[in-house]
Design an enzyme around this catalytic site. Structure first.
Site, PDB file in Angstrom:
ATOM      1  N   CYS A   1      33.440  41.877  33.631  1.00 31.39           N
ATOM      2  CA  CYS A   1      33.447  43.233  34.190  1.00 31.39           C
ATOM      3  C   CYS A   1      32.408  44.112  33.485  1.00 31.39           C
ATOM      4  O   CYS A   1      31.227  43.896  33.703  1.00 31.39           O
ATOM      5  CB  CYS A   1      34.856  43.819  34.162  1.00 31.39           C
TER       6      CYS A   1
ATOM      7  N   HIS B   1      37.794  39.899  37.048  1.00 32.33           N
ATOM      8  CA  HIS B   1      38.501  39.491  35.822  1.00 32.33           C
ATOM      9  C   HIS B   1      39.133  38.111  36.031  1.00 32.33           C
ATOM     10  O   HIS B   1      40.277  38.023  36.470  1.00 32.33           O
ATOM     11  CB  HIS B   1      39.618  40.488  35.501  1.00 32.33           C
TER      12      HIS B   1
ATOM     13  N   GLU C   1      40.287  36.176  33.909  1.00 29.34           N
ATOM     14  CA  GLU C   1      41.384  35.924  32.954  1.00 29.34           C
ATOM     15  C   GLU C   1      42.765  36.117  33.577  1.00 29.34           C
ATOM     16  O   GLU C   1      43.730  35.491  33.156  1.00 29.34           O
ATOM     17  CB  GLU C   1      41.227  36.810  31.709  1.00 29.34           C
TER      18      GLU C   1
HETATM   19  N1  GLN Z   1      33.740  50.661  33.449  1.00 27.61           N
HETATM   20  C1  GLN Z   1      33.286  49.683  34.379  1.00 27.61           C
HETATM   21  C2  GLN Z   1      33.546  50.090  35.828  1.00 27.61           C
HETATM   22  O1  GLN Z   1      34.387  50.881  36.097  1.00 27.61           O
HETATM   23  C3  GLN Z   1      33.893  48.315  34.091  1.00 27.61           C
HETATM   24  C4  GLN Z   1      35.375  48.269  34.212  1.00 27.61           C
HETATM   25  C5  GLN Z   1      35.987  47.083  33.536  1.00 27.61           C
HETATM   26  O2  GLN Z   1      35.399  46.475  32.624  1.00 27.61           O
HETATM   27  N2  GLN Z   1      37.195  46.746  33.906  1.00 27.61           N
HETATM   28  O3  GLN Z   1      32.904  49.592  36.715  1.00 27.61           O
END
Ligand code: GLN
Length: 544
Positions: free
Chosen positions: A383, A509, A511
């Site tokens: 992410c 994600h 995970e």
């Molecule tokens: N801050 C970033 C976004 O909102 C990544 C979010 C995250 O790592 N879950 O796109």
């Protein structure tokens, strides 16, 4: 078909005893006997969901496939049971009140005074029973967050008390408490547990089973004493002694007959032997893994292991299935700079760049990534970690030194990571990100494709920003390929640099989809690359 059975798990004495692990273990054991099981968590706080909570408050925020931001215990439920939870599996006091207040505003209560009993408790009971509708499950396990005696958990306990009457034999209550060892006296003390059971009884609930969390094995005398004072059948007093991994807990409970006691008390057939082969094989593999693999996780919540719970669990599962013992070191991204990066990351076999929000620690992530890229250390960006991979590549390889995400620098000249179109007009912070599972189509021949072994996958998201497609072609030409694309929105979900050993970032994600029985393909492939890197390094050292 028989009625759905409800099992409740409450906690007493102190918090953080591992109610989630006990609930997940009960679920695992019943599932292993062939029953269909789900687990839900009721949290007593006023936030409508934990999505707006800082990790310092509440650890990781887990995301369900249908896009609910939830408590991290749902991650345990999924990892233990190899199931997918949904929105209904996590409910907070805030959500209960929000529902009741909306009904009141609609006029549903027909002029009545709206009260905690019966309106709030009715709404809690309705939510508890939602998953049991349509008889999809034989058992619905409900974990009640907090500790018995807390003011805020009272309406939940009261609802369980009422349900006990309504459900009769179809209801079973497990209470988890703590037995401290007093070193000066050289003995364990049962008094806090006695008080906690009394507290629960005074709120109208007689537990059917007690699970005693303890650092030392308890004698039969202690167990008998607790049973006697608590009005509990001695066969229903279990002890949960500290073990080296949470995944040992179901096995430890099984040895004490937990599932048999529950089934017998609920008039359910106790048939056959539980199917725990896959689980036990995993534990055996964990035990046998002696060769180490060193992974560094670069993030800003290093002092908080719960902040990256699903990532650390996914890494440990992948290491075990690769016959390796995971040595995981958390590296504070705020403390990494050009001077110390070699010292901090030099001995890593693999590096994970963590997800996150906001600019704190972001520069350290770029330094770590540049080092990893230049030294060809397997690297996995998740992410925000993936977004950092892109920014660092644009800065260093494309030479656009001030490139950034508009999350960190809204005025940046090169908006390589930018707010998603549908996010631009959102003002409410709660539940307004791109959340839940979306399709992703993988490019044949890519590392992602090789890892998954198929072209279409579904993964869970939690973000507002995205790779700006204006930079896609230039990145591609410079060696960073977009190998996973959302077929509907055309958003880039995976980037990788094929000329490196293992350098891949995911906007989603992965995970959240890794379980004990099905470790995640990307974590498996990353870990394999890290293990190979370790072998190469060891070989080099022996030849020197
Ligand atoms: N801050 C970033 C976004 O909102 C990544 C979010 C995250 O790592 N879950 O796109």
């Amino acid at each position: 078909m028989a009625d759905t059975k409800y099992i409740f798990v409450t906690g007493g004495v102190v918090s953080s005893l591992g109610k989630g692990i006990i609930a997940a273990s009960v679920g695992k054991l019943l599932q292993a006997r062939g029953y269909k099981v789900t687990i839900q968590k009721f949290d007593p706080y006023i936030n409508v969901d934990p999505g707006t909570l800082n990790p310092y408050e509440h650890g990781e925020c887990f995301v369900t496939v249908d896009g609910r931001e939830t408590d991290l215990d749902l991650g345990h439920y999924e990892r233990f049971l190899n199931i997918q939870t949904k929105k209904e599996n996590n409910v907070t006091t805030g959500r209960i009140y929000q529902n009741v207040i909306s009904k009141e505003r609609r006029g549903d209560f027909l002029g009545k005074t709206v009260q905690v009993v019966p309106h709030i408790t009715d709404e809690i009971k309705r939510n508890i029973k939602l998953l049991g509708l349509k008889n999809k499950f034989d058992f619905v396990i409900t974990e009640i967050g907090g500790t018995v005696g807390d003011i805020e958990s009272l309406p939940f306990i009261e609802s369980v008390r009422q349900l006990r009457w309504e459900l009769g034999k179809n209801c079973f209550c497990i209470h988890l408490t703590y037995i401290p060892y007093i070193a000066a006296a050289g003995e364990v003390k049962t008094k806090p547990t006695q008080h906690s059971v009394k507290e629960l009884q005074s709120e109208g609930i007689q537990p059917d089973m007690l699970v005693l969390r303890t650092e030392r094995k308890l004698s039969a005398d202690v167990l008998r004493k607790v049973a006697l004072f608590g009005n509990i059948d001695p066969s229903a007093v279990m002890q949960s002694v500290d073990v080296s991994t949470i995944y040992e807990v179901p096995v430890m409970m099984q040895k004490q007959g937990m599932d048999e006691v529950i089934l017998r008390k609920m008039n359910m057939p106790v048939v056959g032997k539980p199917a725990m082969d896959g689980w036990n094989a995993f534990l055996q593999k964990r035990n046998d893994a002696k060769k180490e693999v060193h992974i560094k996780l670069v993030g800003k919540y290093v002092e908080l292991p719960d902040a990256y719970k699903s990532i650390t669990e996914a890494l440990s599962q992948a290491a075990i299935y690769n016959d390796r013992k995971l040595v995981l070191e958390m590296c504070h991204s705020e403390k990494i700079d050009d001077e110390n990066v070699a010292e901090v990351l030099g001995d890593a076999d693999g590096i994970v760049i963590a997800p996150g929000f906001g600019s704190r620690g972001i520069e350290g992530k770029f330094v770590a990534l540049k080092y990893a890229r230049e030294h060809d250390i397997p690297s996995f960006g998740i992410c925000l970690g993936m977004q950092c991979m892109v920014i660092e590549y644009v800065r260093d390889v494309l030479g656009l030194k001030t490139a950034n995400s508009t999350e960190m620098d809204p005025q940046t000249e090169y908006k390589v990571i930018d707010l998603m179109e549908e996010q631009k007009h959102i003002t409410n912070m709660g539940a307004s990100m791109r959340l839940g599972a979306y399709d992703c189509v993988l490019k044949k021949g890519s590392l992602a494709f090789q890892s998954y072994g198929k072209t279409r996958v579904q993964e869970r998201h939690r973000h507002r920003f995205e790779l700006n497609n204006d930079y896609k072609e230039r990145l591609d030409a410079a060696g960073m390929k977009s190998t996973g694309i959302n077929p509907d929105s055309n958003l880039v979900e995976i980037v990788e640099v094929p000329e490196l050993r293992w350098y891949l970032g995911t906007q989603f994600h992965p995970e959240y989809n890794s379980t004990v029985i099905s470790p995640h393909p990307l974590f498996m492939s990353f870990m394999q690359a890290a293990a190979e890197t370790k072998e190469i390094k060891t070989e080099k050292k022996t030849n020197e």
